[in-house]
Design a protein around this motif. Structure first.
Motif, PDB file in Angstrom:
ATOM      1  N   SER A  73       0.826  -1.205   0.000  1.00 49.67           N
ATOM      2  CA  SER A  73       0.000   0.000   0.000  1.00 49.67           C
ATOM      3  C   SER A  73       0.859   1.254   0.000  1.00 49.67           C
ATOM      4  O   SER A  73       0.601   2.216  -0.742  1.00 49.67           O
ATOM      5  CB  SER A  73      -0.937   0.002   1.214  1.00 49.67           C
ATOM      6  N   ALA A  74       1.915   1.271   0.827  1.00 46.96           N
ATOM      7  CA  ALA A  74       2.787   2.439   0.917  1.00 46.96           C
ATOM      8  C   ALA A  74       3.512   2.700  -0.400  1.00 46.96           C
ATOM      9  O   ALA A  74       3.825   3.854  -0.734  1.00 46.96           O
ATOM     10  CB  ALA A  74       3.794   2.246   2.049  1.00 46.96           C
ATOM     11  N   ARG A  75       3.764   1.657  -1.156  1.00 49.77           N
ATOM     12  CA  ARG A  75       4.466   1.809  -2.437  1.00 49.77           C
ATOM     13  C   ARG A  75       3.508   1.980  -3.610  1.00 49.77           C
ATOM     14  O   ARG A  75       3.935   2.064  -4.763  1.00 49.77           O
ATOM     15  CB  ARG A  75       5.360   0.595  -2.671  1.00 49.77           C
TER      16      ARG A  75
ATOM     17  N   GLU B 270      -4.618   1.106   4.044  1.00 52.80           N
ATOM     18  CA  GLU B 270      -4.063   2.380   3.571  1.00 52.80           C
ATOM     19  C   GLU B 270      -3.856   3.340   4.745  1.00 52.80           C
ATOM     20  O   GLU B 270      -2.837   4.035   4.824  1.00 52.80           O
ATOM     21  CB  GLU B 270      -5.000   3.012   2.540  1.00 52.80           C
ATOM     22  N   GLU B 271      -4.829   3.387   5.666  1.00 51.31           N
ATOM     23  CA  GLU B 271      -4.738   4.292   6.824  1.00 51.31           C
ATOM     24  C   GLU B 271      -3.530   3.953   7.692  1.00 51.31           C
ATOM     25  O   GLU B 271      -2.768   4.840   8.110  1.00 51.31           O
ATOM     26  CB  GLU B 271      -6.017   4.195   7.657  1.00 51.31           C
ATOM     27  N   ILE B 272      -3.341   2.669   7.968  1.00 52.60           N
ATOM     28  CA  ILE B 272      -2.232   2.263   8.838  1.00 52.60           C
ATOM     29  C   ILE B 272      -0.896   2.491   8.132  1.00 52.60           C
ATOM     30  O   ILE B 272       0.073   2.983   8.743  1.00 52.60           O
ATOM     31  CB  ILE B 272      -2.392   0.797   9.270  1.00 52.60           C
ATOM     32  N   ALA B 273      -0.824   2.138   6.856  1.00 55.84           N
ATOM     33  CA  ALA B 273       0.422   2.341   6.112  1.00 55.84           C
ATOM     34  C   ALA B 273       0.808   3.817   6.114  1.00 55.84           C
ATOM     35  O   ALA B 273       1.996   4.167   6.303  1.00 55.84           O
ATOM     36  CB  ALA B 273       0.259   1.830   4.680  1.00 55.84           C
ATOM     37  N   GLN B 274      -0.182   4.700   5.939  1.00 55.73           N
ATOM     38  CA  GLN B 274       0.100   6.130   5.924  1.00 55.73           C
ATOM     39  C   GLN B 274       0.531   6.619   7.303  1.00 55.73           C
ATOM     40  O   GLN B 274       1.444   7.439   7.432  1.00 55.73           O
ATOM     41  CB  GLN B 274      -1.139   6.904   5.461  1.00 55.73           C
ATOM     42  N   THR B 275      -0.105   6.094   8.352  1.00 57.90           N
ATOM     43  CA  THR B 275       0.266   6.496   9.717  1.00 57.90           C
ATOM     44  C   THR B 275       1.687   6.063  10.047  1.00 57.90           C
ATOM     45  O   THR B 275       2.460   6.826  10.642  1.00 57.90           O
ATOM     46  CB  THR B 275      -0.722   5.889  10.737  1.00 57.90           C
TER      47      THR B 275
ATOM     48  N   GLU C 233       7.246   7.622  11.043  1.00 60.79           N
ATOM     49  CA  GLU C 233       8.678   7.427  10.782  1.00 60.79           C
ATOM     50  C   GLU C 233       9.334   8.734  10.333  1.00 60.79           C
ATOM     51  O   GLU C 233      10.421   9.091  10.797  1.00 60.79           O
ATOM     52  CB  GLU C 233       8.873   6.343   9.711  1.00 60.79           C
ATOM     53  N   VAL C 234       8.674   9.434   9.432  1.00 63.73           N
ATOM     54  CA  VAL C 234       9.221  10.699   8.928  1.00 63.73           C
ATOM     55  C   VAL C 234       9.286  11.727  10.058  1.00 63.73           C
ATOM     56  O   VAL C 234      10.275  12.467  10.201  1.00 63.73           O
ATOM     57  CB  VAL C 234       8.364  11.228   7.760  1.00 63.73           C
ATOM     58  N   ALA C 235       8.237  11.786  10.895  1.00 66.71           N
ATOM     59  CA  ALA C 235       8.217  12.732  12.012  1.00 66.71           C
ATOM     60  C   ALA C 235       9.346  12.457  12.995  1.00 66.71           C
ATOM     61  O   ALA C 235       9.832  13.375  13.676  1.00 66.71           O
ATOM     62  CB  ALA C 235       6.866  12.665  12.727  1.00 66.71           C
TER      63      ALA C 235
ATOM     64  N   PHE D   8       7.129  -1.985   8.949  1.00 69.41           N
ATOM     65  CA  PHE D   8       5.672  -2.070   8.875  1.00 69.41           C
ATOM     66  C   PHE D   8       5.122  -3.177   9.788  1.00 69.41           C
ATOM     67  O   PHE D   8       4.037  -3.063  10.335  1.00 69.41           O
ATOM     68  CB  PHE D   8       5.221  -2.287   7.426  1.00 69.41           C
ATOM     69  N   ARG D   9       5.888  -4.250   9.945  1.00 66.47           N
ATOM     70  CA  ARG D   9       5.445  -5.326  10.840  1.00 66.47           C
ATOM     71  C   ARG D   9       5.312  -4.803  12.274  1.00 66.47           C
ATOM     72  O   ARG D   9       4.264  -4.930  12.895  1.00 66.47           O
ATOM     73  CB  ARG D   9       6.433  -6.487  10.798  1.00 66.47           C
ATOM     74  N   LYS D  10       6.375  -4.227  12.773  1.00 64.40           N
ATOM     75  CA  LYS D  10       6.387  -3.807  14.173  1.00 64.40           C
ATOM     76  C   LYS D  10       5.389  -2.682  14.429  1.00 64.40           C
ATOM     77  O   LYS D  10       4.529  -2.779  15.309  1.00 64.40           O
ATOM     78  CB  LYS D  10       7.790  -3.356  14.576  1.00 64.40           C
ATOM     79  N   ALA D  11       5.505  -1.607  13.648  1.00 61.12           N
ATOM     80  CA  ALA D  11       4.645  -0.444  13.889  1.00 61.12           C
ATOM     81  C   ALA D  11       3.199  -0.725  13.489  1.00 61.12           C
ATOM     82  O   ALA D  11       2.251  -0.286  14.164  1.00 61.12           O
ATOM     83  CB  ALA D  11       5.171   0.766  13.124  1.00 61.12           C
TER      84      ALA D  11
END
Length: 558
Positions: free
Chosen positions: A185-187, A202-207, A212-214, A232-235
Motif C-alpha cells: 500500500s505504501a508503495r 491504507e490508513e495504517i500504512a500512511q500512519t 517514521e518521517v516525524a 511495517f510489521r512492528k509499527a
C-alpha cells in the motif's frame, strides 16, 4: 419468602423428621431441596420433588414421604397450603404477605440481588475474541465480545474469580502477510494475492509512514524490502492492535490480560511444556518431528508439535498456553471459539488429558456460530472500511452499543443468528432490547409520578397488600432471577439472562396495565399503593441488574 428461604425451610423440616424418627435417613444424605415455579400456576406458587429424591433411600414410596412432610410444611409461617400431586410432588402456596416480602428483599439487596456463591473457589480463565491483529474486529469477533463479556459478568455474579483474556496472535504467517500488505500500500502497489485489503490498510500504512518521517527516519517504503517489511510489521501490528483495543473498549468489553503468542516461543515455554509432556510419556519422536500422542485420549490422530524442519507447529503454542493458564491459577480454562475451530476440540481436549487434567472440567470449549446482518430484507455483505468483512464498528454505527450487545448475547451461542438492523433501530415492542429497556424506563416514570403524588416507600410496607393475581404473577417472575443467574453461569449460557428479562418485562407491562401505584382522583393513598411502589422498584432493580450482566444500560427515560 424467597425461593432460597423456602428451600431452607424444607431442609429444616427434613432434619426435624429425621430427629424425631419419622424419616429413616442420615442428615448427610439430605440434598439442598430445589423449588421451582410450576408451569400451571393453579398448582401453587412453588413445587418441589424432594420426596421423590429421598423416598428410596428412606425405604418408602414418594407419596408416603410427601404425606409425612405436608403437615410439617403447612405449619411453617408464611405457607398457606401444601398439596401432593402426581407421583410425589409437593405443591406449595404462600400467603400474600409471605410472597410479598420478596419485594422488600429485592429493594434492600439492591445490586446484590441475583448474586450467588455457586462458583465460589473457582478461578475461570475466559478467553474470547482473540482476533488476529491484521484487521478490525469482524462480526464474529463482535459476537464473542458481547457473549464473553456477559459470561464474565455472570460468572463473577456467581462467585467465581474470572480472568478476561485476549490471545494476541502476533506470531506466524498472517503477520507476514499483514506487513507485506502495508508495504504494498505504501508503495502504491497491488495488494499481494494472499494479503489484506481495505481502507484500513491504507490508513495504517500512511500512519506508519508519517510517524517514521516525524521521527527523522526515512520513509519505510524507500528502504530495502526486508527492512521496510520489518518497520511495517512492528509499527503496523502495534497500531492495529491499539485500534482493536479501542473498538472493544467502546463496546464495553475490556480485558484483564492481553497475552502475546510470541512470548510462548521467545521465553522457551513451548519447550518446557513439551518436556513436561515427555516426562509423562506423552511425547514420541518420529520422522524427525516431535509428536503429542493425542490418540491415547480419543483424538483421531497424533499431533505434531515440532516439525521436521525444527519449527514449532501452531498446536505447540496451544499446548504451552494451556499450561501457562493453569500455572497462573486457573481451575478452568474456557475458550470461546468460532465455528471454523470445531475441528480443534478433539486435539485440545486430548492435550488437556495428556497433562493429567479433566476435559470438560479444567478445559471447556464453546463454539459459536455465524452472525449475519440484514437490512431492508437483504444481507449486508461488506464493510466500507474493511472491504471484505462486516466489522464491529459497522454494527455499532448502525444500531448503537446497547442494541448490538443485546442482539448478540440474547441467542444461544451455538446457533446462527440474523440481526435485522431495521428492527434493532426501531422503537417498538418487536425490538427486544427496546422492550426491556422501556420496561425499566417505565418503572422510573412510575416512581417519579408516585413521588409527585405523595406515595413513598417511607410510609411503610405491608406485603399482604400485594394480593392481586397480577401481583402474585410478577412476584413469581422476580423470585426466579437468582436461579436463572446461577443456571446461566453453570451452563455458560448468557442468553438465559436476556430471555428472562423479556419475560419479566412482559409480566411488568401486564401488571402496569392492571394495577395502580398512584391514587385516582380523590382516592386516599393506601397500603396497596405503597406496597405496589415497592414492587415497582423491585422490578426496576432486577431489570437493572440483569441488563448490567449483559453490559447493557438501563435508561431512566426513553
Amino acid at each position: 419468602m424467597t425461593p432460597e428461604e423456602l428451600s431452607q425451610a424444607i431442609h429444616s423440616v427434613l432434619v426435624s423428621a429425621i430427629d424425631d424418627g419419622a424419616l429413616a435417613l442420615d442428615k448427610a444424605d439430605l440434598p439442598e431441596p430445589k423449588v421451582e415455579r410450576p408451569r400451571n400456576r393453579d398448582h401453587g406458587d412453588w413445587a418441589t420433588n424432594v420426596a421423590m429424591q429421598l423416598a428410596k433411600k428412606a425405604g418408602t414410596n414418594p407419596r408416603a414421604l410427601a404425606g409425612e412432610l405436608v403437615e410439617r410444611l403447612s405449619a411453617i409461617e408464611g405457607i398457606d397450603s401444601v398439596e401432593i400431586a402426581g407421583p410425589g410432588f409437593l405443591n406449595i402456596r404462600l400467603n400474600a404477605a409471605s410472597a410479598g416480602e420478596l419485594a422488600r428483599s429485592i429493594v434492600e439487596a439492591g445490586e446484590k440481588y441475583g448474586t450467588n456463591d455457586t462458583l465460589a473457589g473457582e478461578h475461570i480463565n475466559l478467553e474470547y475474541v482473540s482476533a488476529n491483529p491484521t484487521g478490525p474486529v469482524h462480526l464474529g469477533g463482535a459476537r464473542w465480545a458481547a457473549v464473553g463479556d456477559s459470561l464474565a459478568r455472570i460468572l463473577k455474579a456467581s462467585g467465581a474469580e474470572v480472568t478476561r483474556e485476549y490471545y494476541f496472535n502476533d506470531h506466524g504467517t498472517q503477520i507476514d502477510r499483514f506487513a507485506n500488505s502495508l508495504l504494498a500500500s505504501a508503495r502504491g502497489e497491488q495488494t499481494p494475492e494472499d494479503g489484506y485489503g481495505g481502507a484500513y490498510i491504507e490508513e495504517i500504512a500512511q500512519t506508519v509512514t508519517n510517524d517514521e518521517v516525524a521521527a527523522g527516519r526515512p520513509e519505510p517504503a524507500t528502504l530495502p524490502d526486508e527492512q521496510a517489511t520489518e518497520v511495517f510489521r512492528k509499527a503496523g501490528v502495534e497500531l492495529m492492535f491499539a485500534q482493536i483495543k479501542d473498538e472493544l473498549h467502546a463496546f464495553r468489553s475490556d480485558f484483564d490480560v492481553f497475552f502475546h503468542e510470541d512470548n510462548l516461543h521467545n521465553s522457551g515455554e513451548v519447550d518446557k511444556a513439551i518436556d513436561i509432556l515427555r516426562g509423562k510419556g506423552m511425547i514420541e519422536d518420529r520422522d524427525g518431528a516431535v509428536w503429542l500422542l493425542t490418540t491415547k485420549f480419543g483424538d483421531d490422530k497424533d499431533r505434531v508439535l515440532i516439525k521436521s524442519d525444527g519449527n514449532a507447529a501452531y498446536f505447540a503454542a496451544d499446548v504451552a498456553y494451556f499450561l501457562d493458564k493453569r500455572r497462573r491459577g486457573a481451575t478452568c480454562a474456557v475458550y470461546l471459539l468460532g465455528a471454523d475451530h470445531h475441528g480443534y476440540i478433539g486435539r485440545m481436549m486430548a492435550m488437556c488429558a495428556a497433562f493429567g487434567d479433566t476435559p470438560g472440567e479444567n478445559m471447556q470449549i464453546l463454539i459459536g456460530q455465524m452472525v449475519n446482518l440484514v437490512k431492508d430484507g437483504a444481507p449486508v455483505r461488506m464493510s466500507k472500511r474493511a472491504g471484505t468483512i462486516v466489522t464491529l464498528d459497522d454494527l455499532v454505527s448502525a444500531v448503537g452499543v446497547d442494541a448490538a450487545r443485546y442482539a448478540l448475547a440474547r441467542s444461544s451461542m451455538d446457533s446462527s443468528i440474523d440481526i435485522d438492523l431495521d428492527l434493532l433501530s426501531s422503537s417498538s415492542n418487536e425490538n427486544p432490547v427496546y422492550y426491556v429497556q422501556y420496561a425499566f424506563a417505565r418503572t422510573r416514570n412510575v416512581a417519579r409520578n408516585a413521588a409527585e403524588n405523595g406515595v413513598s416507600r417511607d410510609a411503610g410496607f405491608e406485603p399482604g397488600a400485594l394480593d392481586t393475581p397480577q401481583d402474585a404473577q410478577l412476584l413469581g417472575v422476580l423470585a426466579e432471577f437468582p436461579a436463572v443467574v446461577s443456571q446461566a453461569a453453570a451452563l455458560r449460557e448468557q442468553h438465559r439472562i436476556a430471555r428472562y428479562l423479556e419475560t419479566l418485562a412482559s409480566a411488568y407491562h401486564t401488571w402496569y396495565a392492571a394495577t395502580r401505584v398512584t391514587p385516582r382522583g380523590d382516592e386516599e393513598i393506601n397500603s396497596g399503593h405503597v406496597a405496589r411502589l415497592w414492587l415497582n422498584d423491585a422490578v426496576a432493580q432486577v431489570l437493572a441488574n440483569g441488563l448490567d450482566l449483559l453490559g447493557v444500560s438501563a435508561p431512566e427515560r426513553m
